[in-house]
Design an enzyme around this catalytic site. Structure first.
Site, PDB file in Angstrom:
ATOM      1  CD  GLN A  20      -7.070  -3.501  18.476  1.00 21.03           C
ATOM      2  OE1 GLN A  20      -6.502  -4.360  19.102  1.00 21.03           O
ATOM      3  NE2 GLN A  20      -7.456  -2.359  19.010  1.00 21.03           N
TER       4      GLN A  20
ATOM      5  CE1 TYR B  15      -1.702   5.522  14.053  1.00 23.20           C
ATOM      6  CE2 TYR B  15      -3.239   4.189  12.770  1.00 23.20           C
ATOM      7  CZ  TYR B  15      -1.940   4.559  13.089  1.00 23.20           C
ATOM      8  OH  TYR B  15      -0.894   3.992  12.425  1.00 23.20           O
TER       9      TYR B  15
ATOM     10  CG  ASP C  41       1.265   3.011  15.830  1.00 25.53           C
ATOM     11  OD1 ASP C  41       2.307   3.499  16.322  1.00 25.53           O
ATOM     12  OD2 ASP C  41       1.289   2.226  14.870  1.00 25.53           O
TER      13      ASP C  41
ATOM     14  CB  CYS D  78      18.454   1.834  16.804  1.00 26.90           C
ATOM     15  SG  CYS D  78      17.377   3.276  16.943  1.00 26.90           S
TER      16      CYS D  78
ATOM     17  CB  THR E  21     -11.223  -5.775  24.076  1.00 26.08           C
ATOM     18  OG1 THR E  21     -11.060  -6.231  22.742  1.00 26.08           O
ATOM     19  CG2 THR E  21     -10.280  -4.620  24.338  1.00 26.08           C
TER      20      THR E  21
ATOM     21  CD  GLU F  28      -2.313   3.246   8.604  1.00 22.52           C
ATOM     22  OE1 GLU F  28      -2.541   2.912   9.785  1.00 22.52           O
ATOM     23  OE2 GLU F  28      -1.160   3.234   8.130  1.00 22.52           O
TER      24      GLU F  28
ATOM     25  CD1 TRP G  51       0.438   0.459   3.310  1.00 19.38           C
ATOM     26  CD2 TRP G  51      -0.230  -1.657   3.078  1.00 19.38           C
ATOM     27  NE1 TRP G  51       0.909  -0.252   4.373  1.00 19.38           N
ATOM     28  CE2 TRP G  51       0.505  -1.559   4.266  1.00 19.38           C
ATOM     29  CE3 TRP G  51      -0.752  -2.898   2.703  1.00 19.38           C
ATOM     30  CZ2 TRP G  51       0.739  -2.657   5.084  1.00 19.38           C
ATOM     31  CZ3 TRP G  51      -0.532  -3.975   3.517  1.00 19.38           C
ATOM     32  CH2 TRP G  51       0.201  -3.856   4.692  1.00 19.38           C
TER      33      TRP G  51
END
Ligand code: SF4
Length: 350
Positions: free
Chosen positions: A51, A129, A147, A209, A300, A46, A28
């Protein structure tokens, strides 16, 4: 907070340079530095990625794109086909919101996504978001895309000693302090990629990193300690009974759940309400029900223990071959069905 000079320009230059060389290639995305990004693809990805992981979402994304290559095509799709294509991605309310949003873009915006965060936020089912992510990635707007991955990177970069979830506004503020007008879409994706592939939750790969020189948690020697978290309260427990009725043709009786509520509109096994352990039990038909044991499932907001009762008979249900039922049922019901099938074969312990 460990004392490390916060050189925003150095952080940005290091991370964008790393992204140019190591950014993930995803179906994407346009490549690093490329301008053209299709808002439909970005939005679809997105919504799917909330999740779930990139490897899990990718085949679904490609299937959707093949079947419905534009937002207009998705808007015109029958609900049942979209819901069936979504099965396995979970959080089915999201699939209904996906359709509502596609239809709003098609009907109210001529099939063109709004190009601002505020315009995107006004679409049905688009939260803060997703609006920020699409604005940044598809339209190169300097939106603050935060996020869990980005929260973790910020908590470590600044060695934030306040625990989540109370620290969320502070982490958002820290993320905002690093945004600039230069390549905002790439910046958002670079942070996401760093969090997903290098600054990993339990084992950050600091030796790979680009931000070690600026990272306060790395300098402090225990980066995996961040983000701090307040101890979670235990989830409440609920209880219920699932009734698994077989006929003599290898089928199981299912029912469609009410459109609203948990697993709304999905196929399920008949069950009691889910509440306290001593709730009255009302099976869908009066017959000789046998106990087949229990299954548990964690949602949840609560943990569910289901007693599984099995019987053979007839009734006003949606009769479905067992294997087809297994493939199409949400996980909690598939567990109960598997338990019942095992019990019938004499494998399980009632
Ligand atoms: Fe994360 Fe380590 Fe990089 Fe700091 S140096 S941002 S802890 S991976």
């Amino acid at each position: 907070m460990t004392s490390v000079p916060c050189d925003i320009r150095a952080i940005r230059a290091a991370l964008l340079g790393w992204y140019d060389a190591h950014g993930r290639s995803l179906p994407w995305r346009a490549g690093p530095g490329e301008a053209a990004r299709d808002p439909y693809r970005v939005w679809l990805s997105e919504v799917m990625l909330q999740q779930t992981t990139v490897p899990h979402a990718t085949p679904y994304f490609l299937t959707f794109l093949t079947r419905w290559p534009t937002v207009g095509a998705l808007a015109a799709a029958p609900d049942a086909e979209v819901m069936a294509a979504w099965a396995g991605l979970g959080y089915y309310a999201r699939a209904r919101n996906l359709l509502a949003c596609a239809r709003a873009v098609s009907a109210n915006h001529g099939g063109v996504f709004p190009d601002s965060e505020a315009g995107l936020l006004a679409l049905p089912g688009v939260g803060a978001y997703t609006a920020a992510a699409v604005a940044a990635i598809a339209f190169d707007r300097p939106a603050n895309v935060v996020d869990g991955n980005v929260e973790r990177v910020m908590a470590r970069l600044f060695a934030l000693e306040s625990p989540l979830p109370a620290a969320k506004p502070e982490l958002k503020r820290l993320a905002a302090s690093l945004i600039a007008d230069d390549r905002p879409g790439d910046w958002a994706q670079a942070l996401m990629d760093l969090g997903a592939t290098v600054c990993r939750p339990r084992t950050p790969l600091c030796d790979r990193c680009p931000l070690t020189a600026q990272c306060a948690a790395f300098t402090g020697g225990r980066p995996e300690r961040y983000p701090l978290r307040t101890a979670k309260a235990e989830r409440p427990r609920r209880f219920g009974t699932a009734f698994v009725l077989f006929d003599d043709r290898g089928r199981v009786g299912l029912e469609q759940r009410p459109a609203k509520g948990l697993l709304g509109g999905m196929l399920g096994l008949p069950t009691t309400d889910w509440g306290l352990p001593d709730m009255a039990v009302a099976p869908p038909i009066a017959t000789d029900w046998q106990a087949a044991g229990t299954v548990t499932h964690v949602f949840t907001h609560f943990a569910l223990t289901l007693e599984v009762s099995i019987a053979t008979g007839e009734g006003d249900l949606l009769w479905t071959p067992v294997e087809d039922a297994r493939a199409g049922l949400p996980t909690v019901f598939r567990k109960a069905l598997d338990r019942a099938v095992e019990r019938r074969k004499g494998v399980g312990t009632p």
